[in-house]
Design a protein around this motif. Structure first.
Motif, PDB file in Angstrom:
ATOM      1  N   MET A 187       2.937   5.698  -3.199  1.00 38.76           N
ATOM      2  CA  MET A 187       4.344   6.715  -3.570  1.00 38.76           C
ATOM      3  C   MET A 187       4.366   6.326  -5.117  1.00 38.76           C
ATOM      4  O   MET A 187       5.527   7.013  -5.382  1.00 38.76           O
ATOM      5  N   GLY A 188       3.636   5.727  -5.898  1.00 37.47           N
ATOM      6  CA  GLY A 188       4.018   5.629  -7.131  1.00 37.47           C
ATOM      7  C   GLY A 188       4.930   4.694  -7.577  1.00 37.47           C
ATOM      8  O   GLY A 188       5.599   4.623  -8.667  1.00 37.47           O
ATOM      9  N   ARG A 189       5.306   3.819  -6.481  1.00 39.43           N
ATOM     10  CA  ARG A 189       6.572   2.686  -6.873  1.00 39.43           C
ATOM     11  C   ARG A 189       5.674   1.659  -7.640  1.00 39.43           C
ATOM     12  O   ARG A 189       4.427   1.223  -7.640  1.00 39.43           O
ATOM     13  N   GLU A 190       6.298   0.741  -8.372  1.00 41.10           N
ATOM     14  CA  GLU A 190       5.897  -0.370  -9.195  1.00 41.10           C
ATOM     15  C   GLU A 190       5.524  -1.528  -8.185  1.00 41.10           C
ATOM     16  O   GLU A 190       6.440  -1.989  -7.260  1.00 41.10           O
ATOM     17  N   VAL A 191       4.557  -1.953  -7.998  1.00 46.67           N
ATOM     18  CA  VAL A 191       3.806  -2.789  -7.214  1.00 46.67           C
ATOM     19  C   VAL A 191       3.308  -4.276  -7.860  1.00 46.67           C
ATOM     20  O   VAL A 191       2.561  -3.850  -8.960  1.00 46.67           O
ATOM     21  N   ARG A 192       3.608  -5.273  -7.683  1.00 41.42           N
ATOM     22  CA  ARG A 192       3.205  -6.483  -8.346  1.00 41.42           C
ATOM     23  C   ARG A 192       1.481  -6.352  -8.283  1.00 41.42           C
ATOM     24  O   ARG A 192       1.240  -6.304  -7.057  1.00 41.42           O
ATOM     25  N   GLY A 193       0.993  -6.601  -9.313  1.00 38.66           N
ATOM     26  CA  GLY A 193      -0.554  -6.763  -9.339  1.00 38.66           C
ATOM     27  C   GLY A 193      -1.033  -6.524 -10.798  1.00 38.66           C
ATOM     28  O   GLY A 193      -0.342  -6.942 -11.837  1.00 38.66           O
ATOM     29  N   THR A 194      -2.340  -6.184 -10.980  1.00 41.03           N
ATOM     30  CA  THR A 194      -2.989  -6.279 -12.380  1.00 41.03           C
ATOM     31  C   THR A 194      -3.397  -4.859 -12.427  1.00 41.03           C
ATOM     32  O   THR A 194      -4.186  -4.146 -11.877  1.00 41.03           O
ATOM     33  N   ILE A 209       0.875  -1.075  -0.082  1.00 40.15           N
ATOM     34  CA  ILE A 209      -0.001   0.090  -0.012  1.00 40.15           C
ATOM     35  C   ILE A 209       1.069   1.142  -0.184  1.00 40.15           C
ATOM     36  O   ILE A 209       0.899   2.338  -0.964  1.00 40.15           O
ATOM     37  N   GLU A 210       1.909   1.301   1.050  1.00 42.98           N
ATOM     38  CA  GLU A 210       2.825   2.316   0.995  1.00 42.98           C
ATOM     39  C   GLU A 210       3.437   2.620  -0.414  1.00 42.98           C
ATOM     40  O   GLU A 210       3.359   3.647  -0.788  1.00 42.98           O
ATOM     41  N   GLY A 211       3.933   1.492  -1.052  1.00 36.92           N
ATOM     42  CA  GLY A 211       4.740   1.442  -2.202  1.00 36.92           C
ATOM     43  C   GLY A 211       4.020   2.064  -3.368  1.00 36.92           C
ATOM     44  O   GLY A 211       4.170   3.063  -4.037  1.00 36.92           O
ATOM     45  N   ALA A 212       2.570   1.550  -3.438  1.00 31.81           N
ATOM     46  CA  ALA A 212       1.617   1.906  -4.539  1.00 31.81           C
ATOM     47  C   ALA A 212       1.288   3.565  -4.355  1.00 31.81           C
ATOM     48  O   ALA A 212       1.098   4.163  -5.362  1.00 31.81           O
TER      49      ALA A 212
END
Length: 266
Positions: A253-260, A248-251
């Motif tokens: 902040m605009g970081r690439e997070v594993r997902g769809t 959640i924190e990464g997303a």
């Protein structure tokens, strides 16, 4: 502005026979939101074990055939509304404990539905809260329905995302669930299930196997349909695993997070 959806399966024990909060997840997510500190944020959360069992027990949203059934559904409406409001209080408190100026926005207090779909909601109050630097926290709820055969409907958090995003046009929409994203099959049952990094059409959804579960809000299939409708309005979204520490924190902040990612194919 970012819209963050927290799935009911993440912040509650959705498999529980009674309403139970997953305090470990809720407190960690609140801490991650505080660490990311987005400049403008709207949070929507699901109902999980605080809403689905009651909405199903009282068949909220189904056609009412007589006065006895109406009285039964009316009581169920009040019970369901009360439980989801309790969950919202816990979510707001967790955010407030982290120094986040959370404020509750109860859907059934300002919107109605027609045939199960939100009808012309007035989002001026939410805009005002955002302008003042608050973090509005809304949630899946039961609302009055203009269809006199239904009288009441369930409005899911995913449907709220669709309507709120179409009006507020956020920069990003992030959905935190209890899986990494959308898979070709149910990853809990099939080890060979593959994560879909992008879904770009309803045909992608129809080709999936094992991603549809059954609840009063339509499960993953209902979620994707809402997000595809949102993509048609120009707002992309991503589904990530909110149960994984740091996602959640990464997303946010605009970081690439594993997902769809849900977007229209060009």
């Amino acid at each position: 502005m970012i819209i963050l959806k927290l799935g009911g399966s993440v912040i509650t024990r959705k498999d529980s026979d009674e309403p139970r909060i997953d305090m470990n997840n809720l407190q960690r997510i609140a801490s991650e939101v505080a660490n990311a500190s987005p400049s403008s944020l709207l949070i929507i959360h699901g109902a999980g074990s605080f809403g689905h069992p009651f909405a199903m027990k009282y068949s909220i949203g189904s056609e009412i055939v007589d006065e006895d059934e109406f009285r039964y559904r009316r009581m169920g409406f009040g019970i369901t509304q009360n439980w989801v409001k309790r969950l919202n209080t816990h979510v707001c408190q967790a955010l407030l404990d982290e120094g986040i100026p959370a404020v509750s926005v109860q859907p059934s207090a300002f919107m109605v539905a027609e045939d199960g779909r939100i009808k012309d909601p007035d989002l001026s109050l939410i805009r005002s809260y955002l302008d003042e630097g608050f973090v509005p926290v809304s949630y899946g709820d039961v609302v009055l329905d203009l269809n006199r055969k239904r009288r009441f409907s369930v409005v899911s958090g995913d449907q709220l995302i669709n309507h709120f995003s179409a009006e507020l046009m956020p920069e990003r929409v992030i959905l935190g669930t209890d899986v990494d994203g959308v898979y070709t099959r149910d990853p809990r049952r099939y080890p060979d299930a593959e994560l879909l990094e992008v879904i770009g059409s309803i045909h992608d959804l129809e080709a999936l196997e094992g991603t549809v579960n059954t609840d009063v809000t339509g499960g993953m299939a209902g979620k994707i349909r809402e997000l595809l409708a949102l993509a048609e309005k120009g707002v992309e979204s991503e589904i990530i695993n909110a149960s994984v520490k740091g996602n959640i924190e990464g997303a946010l902040m605009g970081r690439e997070v594993r997902g769809t990612r849900i977007t229209l194919k060009g």
